[in-house]
Design a protein around this motif. Structure first.
Motif, PDB file in Angstrom:
ATOM      1  N   VAL A 366       0.841  -1.202   0.000  1.00 28.59           N
ATOM      2  CA  VAL A 366       0.000   0.000   0.000  1.00 28.59           C
ATOM      3  C   VAL A 366       0.874   1.250   0.000  1.00 28.59           C
ATOM      4  CG1 VAL A 366      -1.712   1.301   1.314  1.00 28.59           C
ATOM      5  CG2 VAL A 366      -1.896  -1.195   1.143  1.00 28.59           C
ATOM      6  N   ASN A 367       1.946   1.215   0.793  1.00 31.78           N
ATOM      7  CA  ASN A 367       2.885   2.336   0.840  1.00 31.78           C
ATOM      8  C   ASN A 367       3.936   2.130  -0.246  1.00 31.78           C
ATOM      9  OD1 ASN A 367       4.799   4.291   1.406  1.00 31.78           O
ATOM     10  ND2 ASN A 367       4.665   4.032   3.622  1.00 31.78           N
ATOM     11  N   GLY A 368       3.698   2.702  -1.409  1.00 35.71           N
ATOM     12  CA  GLY A 368       4.560   2.464  -2.556  1.00 35.71           C
ATOM     13  C   GLY A 368       5.959   3.019  -2.423  1.00 35.71           C
ATOM     14  N   THR A 369       6.187   3.945  -1.472  1.00 39.15           N
ATOM     15  CA  THR A 369       7.517   4.539  -1.337  1.00 39.15           C
ATOM     16  C   THR A 369       8.545   3.543  -0.824  1.00 39.15           C
ATOM     17  OG1 THR A 369       6.996   5.334   0.898  1.00 39.15           O
ATOM     18  CG2 THR A 369       6.559   6.835  -0.933  1.00 39.15           C
ATOM     19  N   SER A 370       8.091   2.410  -0.292  1.00 41.57           N
ATOM     20  CA  SER A 370       9.016   1.385   0.198  1.00 41.57           C
ATOM     21  C   SER A 370       9.204   0.246  -0.793  1.00 41.57           C
ATOM     22  CB  SER A 370       8.505   0.803   1.528  1.00 41.57           C
ATOM     23  OG  SER A 370       8.382   1.797   2.504  1.00 41.57           O
ATOM     24  N   MET A 371       8.462   0.262  -1.889  1.00 43.10           N
ATOM     25  CA  MET A 371       8.438  -0.895  -2.778  1.00 43.10           C
ATOM     26  C   MET A 371       9.803  -1.192  -3.388  1.00 43.10           C
ATOM     27  SD  MET A 371       6.245  -3.173  -3.495  1.00 43.10           S
ATOM     28  CE  MET A 371       6.792  -4.701  -4.261  1.00 43.10           C
ATOM     29  N   HIS A 372      10.606  -0.157  -3.630  1.00 46.96           N
ATOM     30  CA  HIS A 372      11.912  -0.411  -4.240  1.00 46.96           C
ATOM     31  C   HIS A 372      12.822  -1.200  -3.300  1.00 46.96           C
ATOM     32  CE1 HIS A 372      12.726   3.156  -1.790  1.00 46.96           C
ATOM     33  NE2 HIS A 372      14.012   2.908  -1.912  1.00 46.96           N
ATOM     34  N   ILE A 373      12.640  -1.026  -1.987  1.00 45.61           N
ATOM     35  CA  ILE A 373      13.451  -1.787  -1.028  1.00 45.61           C
ATOM     36  C   ILE A 373      12.996  -3.241  -0.997  1.00 45.61           C
ATOM     37  CG2 ILE A 373      14.029  -2.035   1.422  1.00 45.61           C
ATOM     38  CD1 ILE A 373      14.049   0.980   1.621  1.00 45.61           C
ATOM     39  N   PHE A 374      11.681  -3.457  -1.017  1.00 43.74           N
ATOM     40  CA  PHE A 374      11.171  -4.830  -1.102  1.00 43.74           C
ATOM     41  C   PHE A 374      11.647  -5.500  -2.396  1.00 43.74           C
ATOM     42  CE2 PHE A 374       7.768  -3.147   1.772  1.00 43.74           C
ATOM     43  CZ  PHE A 374       7.959  -4.034   2.815  1.00 43.74           C
ATOM     44  N   ASP A 375      11.528  -4.788  -3.515  1.00 45.64           N
ATOM     45  CA  ASP A 375      11.931  -5.360  -4.808  1.00 45.64           C
ATOM     46  C   ASP A 375      13.402  -5.758  -4.806  1.00 45.64           C
ATOM     47  OD1 ASP A 375       9.444  -5.160  -5.960  1.00 45.64           O
ATOM     48  OD2 ASP A 375       9.824  -3.210  -6.894  1.00 45.64           O
ATOM     49  N   SER A 376      14.240  -4.902  -4.239  1.00 42.19           N
ATOM     50  CA  SER A 376      15.672  -5.185  -4.208  1.00 42.19           C
ATOM     51  C   SER A 376      15.966  -6.429  -3.382  1.00 42.19           C
ATOM     52  CB  SER A 376      16.429  -3.983  -3.638  1.00 42.19           C
ATOM     53  OG  SER A 376      17.804  -4.273  -3.496  1.00 42.19           O
ATOM     54  N   PHE A 377      15.339  -6.529  -2.210  1.00 40.74           N
ATOM     55  CA  PHE A 377      15.574  -7.700  -1.363  1.00 40.74           C
ATOM     56  C   PHE A 377      15.096  -8.974  -2.048  1.00 40.74           C
ATOM     57  CE2 PHE A 377      13.804 -10.830   1.564  1.00 40.74           C
ATOM     58  CZ  PHE A 377      14.938 -11.165   2.297  1.00 40.74           C
ATOM     59  N   ILE A 378      13.894  -8.936  -2.603  1.00 41.00           N
ATOM     60  CA  ILE A 378      13.329 -10.135  -3.231  1.00 41.00           C
ATOM     61  C   ILE A 378      14.193 -10.590  -4.403  1.00 41.00           C
ATOM     62  CG2 ILE A 378      11.344 -11.008  -4.524  1.00 41.00           C
ATOM     63  CD1 ILE A 378       9.607  -9.106  -2.763  1.00 41.00           C
TER      64      ILE A 378
END
Length: 593
Positions: A366-378
């Motif tokens: 929901v909070n898209g500003t964190s999505m790049h950190i999730f994407d990088s980890f995954i």
């Protein structure tokens, strides 16, 4: 550095149980550690350093290097304890010792009394974030004794927590991997000799000091953990908001960001304490609906819900035996791995999973500003495991499996609350109420959340409870068979926390008795009875309305594996830290890094 530079006398301000050395407060209980056999003409207690050496001859160089090591590695030991040196276990002294004795005593700082009795010393730390309800020290025969002394400083109403010298304990071994590790105990665990309150003043008034420590807690003590006190829990481990629901005590303060964010979960005291204080190492928690993982999320810690029934529940205040699991929080992935590896047995695995599943119910965040950190980890995780990464249509899969059309969230509905409300009211709430009235002639007070959930339980139809049990079993079968049949099959990932602000001063509507309705990501493992690791993977910057500047909050991901594969998750996260994909240690204070 010359040894002589250490040797100067210290003045004890108060020669009872609490004293100060160079403005640092100490506590010394009356439990005698040893009695020294030499002439003592002193009329007041004095701080001493006891040093035990195996070498036949002690040189000045060895003595100096030993003391330098003590000062570098122990926060309790300070120079004033060098006012008197007592040396033990020696054949010959080269020069300069005050006395030579032979007693069974660990090296370290002590208080020597005029009677020649020696007592341990504990440094008193100010619990400025109100994470604890009680400080304790070790007593005889496995008991624990509440600390009665306060630090001689302005504590603003906070407790003083007594921590023992790390020098008293041997280095960790394979059999005792937690030797000397300071442990906070969530106040739903029985601790021998201490009352359990469950965050309720009336309940504490009713019960006697626990005759034994909770079985899961005792295992940690047997592994070498050193209990320093009891940490705050929400009332009877039911989720509460700091402003709206905490009545019998003040909610702990989460130190992350601006210091005014929700500490989250019923293990809020354990989470806030670990994120605040370097002088504690680990803390017990519990996870029925998320209270290992929620404080790990909010306070930026490592924590895992274990596979159901991995650990005994004896001596822990219950919510529901169907969902209750003991747990531990830590700032270190390696330390948490050491805890879980020896705390309980788990399945042997042959490899890490080769499939990573992202349920579409939870991604993107929901909070898209964190999505790049999730994407990088995954992405890095998939590369590390050489695993296939797939998005999973949870609704379609569940509907096919159950021959329904409503999807898992609607199907689950209030299932969790229908079970937990009834089980806790039956096993804890009703007996507590009856016993309290019998003893005191009046009803006990319950916080708003407790009252709402137990009142709901008292009128919930039996059919609702029966349906909830059946639906839990159906969900568990679907999830395990479809997604996590073996340790080597699949990891299911969901965004545990996106680093979104959740201020502690927000007023909310009155509680309605239902918690976690539908299917939040962190409820998958609860309903499927699976291990679920909350992992800090980064931070999100936000502008605080409190400090009026940019601050950071933890970003965490949830990782679910097959039943019994707890140690596999522990090993994997430790290896991810070794590979530099995540930081294996977080710091205390406003930021994790």
């Amino acid at each position: 550095m010359r040894l002589a530079s250490f040797l100067h006398f210290a003045t004890i301000v108060e020669a009872t149980t609490v004293f100060q050395l160079n403005s640092t407060s100490y506590y010394s209980p009356d439990l005698v550690a040893a009695t020294l056999a030499f002439e003592n003409e002193r009329t007041e207690a004095v701080p001493i350093t006891y040093l035990s050496f195996a070498e036949p001859t002690l040189t000045a160089e060895l003595l100096e290097s030993t003391i330098t090591s003590f000062l570098s590695h122990d926060d309790v030991y300070t120079e004033p304890y060098l006012s008197t040196l007592v040396l033990g276990g020696l054949g010959t002294l080269s020069d300069g010792a005050h006395a030579v004795v032979d007693v069974d005593l660990s090296s370290g700082p002590y208080l020597l009394h005029p009677s020649n009795a020696v007592t341990r010393v504990y440094r008193l730390y100010w619990d400025h974030n109100f994470a604890f309800v009680e400080s304790v020290t070790e007593g005889p025969n496995g008991t624990f004794v509440p600390v009665t002394g306060l630090a001689l400083t302005d504590a603003y109403g906070a407790l003083s927590i007594a921590v023992p010298s790390r020098l008293y304990y041997p280095l960790p071994t394979e059999d005792k991997p937690l030797s000397g590790k300071r442990l906070g105990v969530k106040d739903i665990y029985d601790l021998k000799g201490v009352r359990t309150s469950g965050g309720n003043r009336a309940y504490r008034d009713l019960v006697n000091p626990a005759p034994e420590s909770a079985a899961a807690l005792q295992k940690l003590i047997d592994l070498g953990a050193v209990v320093i006190g009891k940490t705050k829990t929400t009332q009877f481990a039911l989720g509460e908001r700091p402003t709206a629901d905490y009545v019998d005590q003040l909610a702990p303060f989460n130190p992350r960001g601006d210091g005014y964010q929700h500490p989250q979960g019923s293990s809020a005291g354990s989470g806030a304490g670990l994120a605040s204080y370097n002088w504690m190492d680990i803390a017990t928690a519990s996870d029925t609906g998320g209270s290992v993982r929620l404080p790990a999320m909010a306070n930026g810690l490592f924590g895992m819900r274990v596979t159901n029934a991995s650990l005994p529940l004896d001596g822990i205040l219950p919510i529901s035996a169907i969902f209750d699991t003991p747990g531990v929080l830590a700032r270190s992935a390696r330390l948490l791995q050491a805890v879980h590896r020896r705390w309980y047995p788990a399945k042997v695995y042959t490899s890490y999973p080769k499939r990573i599943v992202l349920p579409d119910l939870f991604w993107p965040t929901v909070n898209g500003t964190s999505m790049h950190i999730f994407d990088s980890f995954i992405s890095q995780l998939a590369t590390f495991l050489d695993a296939n990464l797939t998005t999973f249509n949870a609704n379609a899969s569940f509907n096919t499996y159950t021959n329904t059309s409503e999807g898992p969230a609607s199907y689950i509905g209030s299932t969790y609350s229908d079970i937990t409300n009834v089980d806790q009211y039956r096993d804890l709430g009703l007996p507590f109420r009856e016993q309290y009235i019998a003893k005191f002639g009046r009803a006990p007070y319950w916080n708003p959340q407790t009252r709402a959930r137990w009142n709901r339980a008292a009128t919930l139809p039996t059919s609702s409870y029966t349906t909830a049990i059946e639906r839990t079993k159906t969900f568990q079968s679907w999830f395990r068979e479809t997604l996590t049949p073996t340790c080597e099959s699949t990891l299911v990932l969901y965004p545990m926390g996106a680093g979104t602000e959740d201020y502690r001063d927000i007023y909310t509507t009155a509680p309605g008795g239902i918690f976690a309705a539908g299917l939040p990501g962190n409820q998958m493992s609860v309903l499927a009875a699976l291990p679920d690791y909350t992992i800090p993977i980064g931070e999100r910057t936000y502008f605080s309305r409190v400090t009026e500047r940019n601050e950071t909050l933890p970003i965490t991901i949830g990782m679910v594996a097959a039943a019994g594969c707890d140690h596999m998750l522990m090993d994997l996260v430790a290896e991810l830290a070794d590979a530099g994909i995540i930081s294996g240690d977080v710091k205390t204070g406003s930021s994790m890094y």
